[in-house]
Design an enzyme around this catalytic site. Structure first.
Site, PDB file in Angstrom:
ATOM      1  N   CYS A  69      15.383  52.177 -28.005  1.00  0.00           N
ATOM      2  CA  CYS A  69      15.157  52.499 -29.151  1.00  0.00           C
ATOM      3  C   CYS A  69      14.203  51.836 -30.127  1.00  0.00           C
ATOM      4  O   CYS A  69      14.149  50.857 -30.837  1.00  0.00           O
ATOM      5  CB  CYS A  69      16.629  52.301 -30.213  1.00  0.00           C
ATOM      6  SG  CYS A  69      17.177  52.404 -31.736  1.00  0.00           S
TER       7      CYS A  69
ATOM      8  N   ASP B 149      -9.622  55.805 -19.686  1.00  0.00           N
ATOM      9  CA  ASP B 149      -8.914  54.952 -19.070  1.00  0.00           C
ATOM     10  C   ASP B 149      -7.731  56.427 -18.240  1.00  0.00           C
ATOM     11  O   ASP B 149      -6.854  57.135 -18.701  1.00  0.00           O
ATOM     12  CB  ASP B 149      -7.495  54.095 -19.519  1.00  0.00           C
ATOM     13  CG  ASP B 149      -6.571  53.351 -18.807  1.00  0.00           C
ATOM     14  OD1 ASP B 149      -6.148  53.486 -17.908  1.00  0.00           O
ATOM     15  OD2 ASP B 149      -5.796  52.527 -19.181  1.00  0.00           O
TER      16      ASP B 149
END
Length: 412
Positions: free
Chosen positions: A201, A338
């Protein structure tokens, strides 16, 4: 600008002129559109230029991790029914590129602007938008982008108390949390295929419950709002419950979702869904995406996918096996350096497709495909991949700079 009063000071006019001259010189030197360098020069000469250019326009901002450029294009096409539109259609979505776009739209009434997620709050502050569309948030460019929850917080703080009508995807918990600080939100059930960035959440950190298409936090009660617009199969449902057919030349579920959000946006400006959706049919390709090009006597469909959520949506729209697939991945500055995100993509969805791997990081991708138990060949370049591919149309999926490389090579 639209209206009678000219918002541009003499300094601003000099800045616009200088920016256009630098952009033209950049184009002449073969260095791309010049919009970014032109905008940088203009903003150096007048730091308030973006706000001045936006002053007499009805501004719509579009931000998301995936689908910004396409949705911006669909909104601009649909909103053309209500008046002249200026837009950063080529995707230069940071302040310099946005400034360049607005400087070119002297007779426009509306500005439809794609904004990089990290710059949304600042651009909203400068342009006082009438409407902001928030489509999704997911992991992207891990080496330089903020973690998704931080981006959502940045949006939430930046949009708190905004006068704009916010059109937001009710199916993405991060977007809902970010938009909930705005007093005027219209929720769209646009769907969310990629859920791996929204298991906790955003409000309290509790575990998100996801029964069916619904979601809620069992700990703090944060839950999916009731949408007033929805994508339902091949139709957009409007707030009155009417279903309008979506006819797009662009493929896939994600683009239907983009069309649903776009219909909700232009309805704010009085364009009815039927008119909006008819106009969206005109869009065939967006900055080369979805184009089918002929190369070495073969048809290649060019598809852009920059992050795990984008790759997942793209896999869902390619032709079924045994259609050959070329995958190309780079890791340059504009892509993010990355490549660990490759491990978040479910490559088992490509089972049955002959796969050919190219790009700067072809070996990174090869390792990932090996682990996913896929059959593939590593190739030197797209020419070799096309030569080796079995007959029929070829699907080509590439991330950002790999896509630009491909377009240059195949003449698109």
């Amino acid at each position: 600008m639209a209206g009678n009063s000219d918002p541009l000071t003499p300094r601003a006019k000099i800045a616009v002129t200088a920016g256009k001259a630098v952009a033209a010189a950049s184009r002449a030197a073969g260095r791309g559109s010049g919009s970014v360098i032109g905008g940088r020069v203009a903003l150096k000469l007048d730091p308030d230029l973006l706000a001045r250019l936006a002053q007499n326009l009805d501004v719509i901002l579009v931000s998301a991790t995936n689908g910004k450029t396409t949705t911006t294009r669909l909104i601009a096409e649909a909103l053309g029914a209500a008046g002249p539109v200026v837009s950063n259609a080529l995707g230069a979505n940071m302040p310099a590129g946005i400034t360049s776009a607005l400087a070119g739209g002297s007779d426009a009434k509306y500005a439809v602007i794609e904004v990089d997620e990290k710059y949304l709050a600042g651009v909203a502050r400068d342009t006082s938008p009438k409407c902001i569309a928030l489509l999704n948030l997911s992991r992207d460019q891990l080496d330089r982008a903020a973690e998704t929850r931080m981006l959502a917080e940045n949006w939430r703080e930046g949009l708190a108390g905004s006068k704009a009508v916010v059109i937001a995807n009710a199916d993405d918990p991060l977007v809902v949390w970010a938009a909930s600080s705005s007093p005027n939100v219209i929720w769209v059930a646009a769907g969310q295929m990629w859920k791996d960035d929204a298991w906790s959440c955003p409000s309290c950190g509790g575990v998100m419950q996801r029964p069916g298409d619904d979601w809620f936090c069992g700990e703090c009660g944060f839950r999916r709002p009731t949408p007033s617009w929805a994508l339902s199969g091949d139709h957009v449902l409007d707030p009155h419950g009417s279903a309008w057919p979506i006819h797009l030349q662009l493929p896939g579920r994600a683009n239907k979702a983009n069309a649903a959000s776009s219909a909700a946006v232009v309805a704010v400006f009085g364009v009815p869904p039927q008119v909006a959706l008819e106009r969206m049919y005109q869009v065939q390709a967006v900055a080369g995406r979805y184009d089918v090009v002929q190369f070495m006597q073969r048809d290649l469909r060019l598809l852009l996918a920059k992050n795990p959520a984008g790759w997942l949506e793209t896999f869902s729209l390619i032709d079924p096996p045994p259609t050959p697939v070329i995958l190309s991945v780079n890791a340059r500055g504009a892509d993010g350096t990355d490549t660990s995100w490759l491990w978040d993509v479910d490559y088992t969805r490509l089972t049955g497709h002959p796969i050919f791997v190219v790009g700067d990081r072809k070996l990174d991708l090869a390792v990932r495909l090996e682990v996913a138990n896929q059959h593939f060949q590593v190739c030197e370049n797209v020419d070799q991949a096309v030569q080796l591919a079995p007959p029929g149309r070829i699907e080509v999926i590439a991330n950002y700079t790999a896509f630009q490389d491909l377009r240059r090579r195949v003449g698109n």
